[in-house]
Enzyme design. Structure first.
Site, PDB file in Angstrom:
ATOM      1  N   GLU A  94       0.849  -1.180   0.000  1.00  0.00           N
ATOM      2  CA  GLU A  94       0.000   0.000   0.000  1.00  0.00           C
ATOM      3  C   GLU A  94       0.891   1.238   0.000  1.00  0.00           C
ATOM      4  O   GLU A  94       1.939   1.270   0.636  1.00  0.00           O
ATOM      5  CB  GLU A  94      -0.864  -0.023   1.279  1.00  0.00           C
ATOM      6  CG  GLU A  94      -1.720   1.200   1.496  1.00  0.00           C
ATOM      7  CD  GLU A  94      -2.322   1.220   2.899  1.00  0.00           C
ATOM      8  OE1 GLU A  94      -3.420   1.783   3.055  1.00  0.00           O
ATOM      9  OE2 GLU A  94      -1.684   0.685   3.836  1.00  0.00           O
TER      10      GLU A  94
ATOM     11  N   LYS B 168      -9.728   0.450  -1.840  1.00  0.00           N
ATOM     12  CA  LYS B 168      -9.939   0.062  -0.456  1.00  0.00           C
ATOM     13  C   LYS B 168     -11.418   0.226  -0.105  1.00  0.00           C
ATOM     14  O   LYS B 168     -12.005   1.306  -0.297  1.00  0.00           O
ATOM     15  CB  LYS B 168      -9.065   0.925   0.461  1.00  0.00           C
ATOM     16  CG  LYS B 168      -8.936   0.416   1.888  1.00  0.00           C
ATOM     17  CD  LYS B 168      -7.892   1.239   2.636  1.00  0.00           C
ATOM     18  CE  LYS B 168      -7.571   0.654   4.006  1.00  0.00           C
ATOM     19  NZ  LYS B 168      -6.510   1.447   4.679  1.00  0.00           N
TER      20      LYS B 168
ATOM     21  N   CYS C 295      -4.278  -3.149   3.977  1.00  0.00           N
ATOM     22  CA  CYS C 295      -3.927  -2.742   5.345  1.00  0.00           C
ATOM     23  C   CYS C 295      -4.940  -3.239   6.362  1.00  0.00           C
ATOM     24  O   CYS C 295      -5.091  -4.442   6.552  1.00  0.00           O
ATOM     25  CB  CYS C 295      -3.739  -1.224   5.405  1.00  0.00           C
ATOM     26  SG  CYS C 295      -2.826  -0.664   6.879  1.00  0.00           S
TER      27      CYS C 295
END
Length: 555
Positions: free
Chosen positions: A300, A361, A411
């Site tokens: 990321e 995301k 994440c």
């Protein structure tokens, strides 16, 4: 009939009624040690729960932590349960989450820890009331799952980081993840702890009955979760399923110029680092030092410069991809058409073609990637304006690389059951966790996140590739073992063979059903406890002589 002086002086109380005494009497009397011990034991249990978490491998401390919590909650009223639960929560979350405030001060860290502790306290208020039911450890553990279910969703999309299940990556309870996911793992750990507390209390009272009676319930609560976890057959978890094939994957950790929030001020350097380390990997492949990977995973934020708008960033990534000759999953920050909002994306960069697929995301981080109530929080902290303007995506959580369906959990998404489950249900044969831990310095955050990835591997019977900007990066087998791991803040390229799987575990199929089932079970038991208590059917457990019972009940 003659009345004795004793009966005249001390009239009998109805069963279940407790003597009430003010604080001066209790603190000055012979029983002051009991409330003080509870006030110490509750946060001590929370600290033990923290010590059970990564980077330590002390998974067995988690049941001990809940044994302490169960002991202090036994027979308490809901108000005492609330307070003791908050103390347990503070003992757990305060040392678990200091990385939140490493570069922004203690206020966000302590505020988050306090909020999570409050939720624990609310759950423990319900748990305390339910301690008076038969087979109490079962209902208490189910209510803990209900508490975790709530905190995983509210507020602002929830915060799943402190789930008990994430402490079990090195313990026998991990196997249960393939059957019922994180809710079943948490339930088993907490049930074992609460059962242990009940067992100790039963032995202290010296009234252990023969045969299968209520006195044997604590034994079952302690032993059965462990025995079931150890006895789960491979075919039930999915671990015995045949692999579609084996591929070679690579995770590139380019590192960052410096620690802290300001690493983003050198965005071009971060991209350069990842390109450079990828070029070195290509040299190693050409020299025969490592096998050629089928695909490469970047972290990321490996390109915080939008490569769809910036020709230089586009050219760098294209050069690295063409040199490798295989697709690269590039973590990029993309500027949306309004020029204000951004997307945290994973782009599939294909040799000779460029970007071919995109996954945004799906659950962005409040108070980091975006700021709810921005105008209000700006009054509390000067760091408020550092929060981004990211918006969530709504894709399937899967991209295709070299013909392989690859699940993407960016994440902190790996902490959310529904997101990872959706990726596998949508066909992912391999899971990836591109992450950026540079903003959390040399803290335990990256190890905590790695334990989540290991649990997800077992839960869904998938290999997992963790690629971090600054570490820890890792490649994880479907059984949760680490095939390779990088050190922190060191450029690295991990290359390993992993199996592709299409099997679906029971946890994948059930989804959130075990969590809802356990939560409803716990709430129904709480309702029964309230009803029976109101009807006078539930009395204070006979854990102490009658004359001290009232003091303990008020706790």
């Amino acid at each position: 009939m003659t009345t004795s002086p004793a009966s005249t002086t001390h009239p009998a109380r109805p069963p279940g009624r407790a003597r009430r005494a003010g604080w001066p009497v209790r603190l000055g009397g012979p029983d002051w040690r009991a409330p003080v011990a509870r006030l110490v034991a509750a946060p001590a249990g929370g600290v033990l729960m923290y010590l059970a978490c990564a980077p330590r491998t002390l998974w067995w401390l988690a049941p001990v932590a809940f044994a302490l919590l169960g002991a202090v909650l036994r027979g308490r009223r809901w108000r005492a349960g609330l307070g003791l639960g908050v103390l347990f929560g503070l003992g757990y979350f305060a040392p678990l989450l200091p990385w939140v405030g490493i570069y922004v001060g203690a206020v966000p860290w302590l505020a988050l820890a306090a909020m999570e502790a409050l939720f624990v306290g609310l759950g423990c208020a319900l748990i305390a009331v339910s301690t008076r039911l038969p087979a109490a450890p079962v209902w208490m553990a189910a209510l803990w799952v209900a508490t975790e279910a709530f905190t995983a969703r509210f507020p602002f999309g929830g915060f799943s980081w402190g789930k008990v299940a994430f402490s079990q990556a090195d313990g026998p309870f991990l196997r249960l993840a393939a059957v019922g996911g994180t809710p079943l793992v948490s339930f088993a750990v907490v049930l074992t702890g609460f059962g242990l507390a009940a067992l100790v209390q039963t032995l202290r009272q010296g009234r252990f009955p023969a045969g299968w009676r209520p006195g044997w319930t604590p034994v079952a609560c302690v032993l059965l979760p462990v025995l079931i976890a150890l006895a789960v057959p491979a075919w039930l978890t999915g671990a015995a399923g045949a692999s579609v094939r084996t591929i070679t994957v690579a995770a590139v950790q380019g590192n960052v110029p410096r620690l802290g929030l300001d690493f983003n001020s050198q965005r071009r350097a971060v991209l350069d680092y990842h390109v450079r380390r990828t070029m070195q990997l290509a040299d190693d492949v050409a020299a025969g030092r490592v096998p050629r990977p089928d695909l490469v995973i970047w972290p990321e934020n490996s390109s915080d410069i939008d490569p769809l708008r910036n020709p230089d960033a586009n050219a760098e990534i294209t050069a690295a991809t063409d040199r490798m000759g295989v697709p690269i999953l590039v973590g990029a920050v993309l500027v949306l058409p309004d020029g204000v909002h951004t997307a945290n994306s994973a782009l599939v960069w294909t040799p000779g073609v460029g970007p071919t697929e995109r996954n945004d995301k799906r659950r962005v981080l409040p108070f980091g990637e975006y700021l709810p109530w921005r105008s209000f929080f700006r009054l509390l902290s000067p760091y408020a304006d550092r929060a981004g303007h990211f918006v969530p995506g709504n894709g399937p959580g899967v991209v295709t690389m070299a013909g392989i369906p690859v699940g993407v959990a960016i994440c902190w998404e790996v902490a959310f059951d529904d997101l990872v489950n959706a990726s596998v249900r949508n066909g992912a044969q391999l899971l990836t966790v591109p992450t950026n831990n540079a903003t959390f310095g040399v803290s335990e955050m990256t190890y905590q996140q790695l334990s989540m990835s290991r649990l997800r591997a077992v839960e869904h019977d998938r290999a997992v590739v963790v690629a971090a900007t600054s570490g820890v990066s890792a490649i994880i087998a479907p059984d949760g073992s680490e095939l390779a791991r990088s050190p922190v803040f060191t450029p690295a390229a991990l290359v390993e063979q992993v199996p592709l799987r299409t099997t679906t575990t029971l946890a994948t199929r059930f989804g959130a059903a075990p969590e809802w089932l356990l939560a409803v079970l716990g709430l129904v038991a709480f309702g029964v406890a309230v009803r029976r208590g109101a009807a006078g059917e539930v009395s204070v457990p006979p854990e102490q002589p009658d004359e001290t019972r009232g003091e303990d009940e008020d706790g």
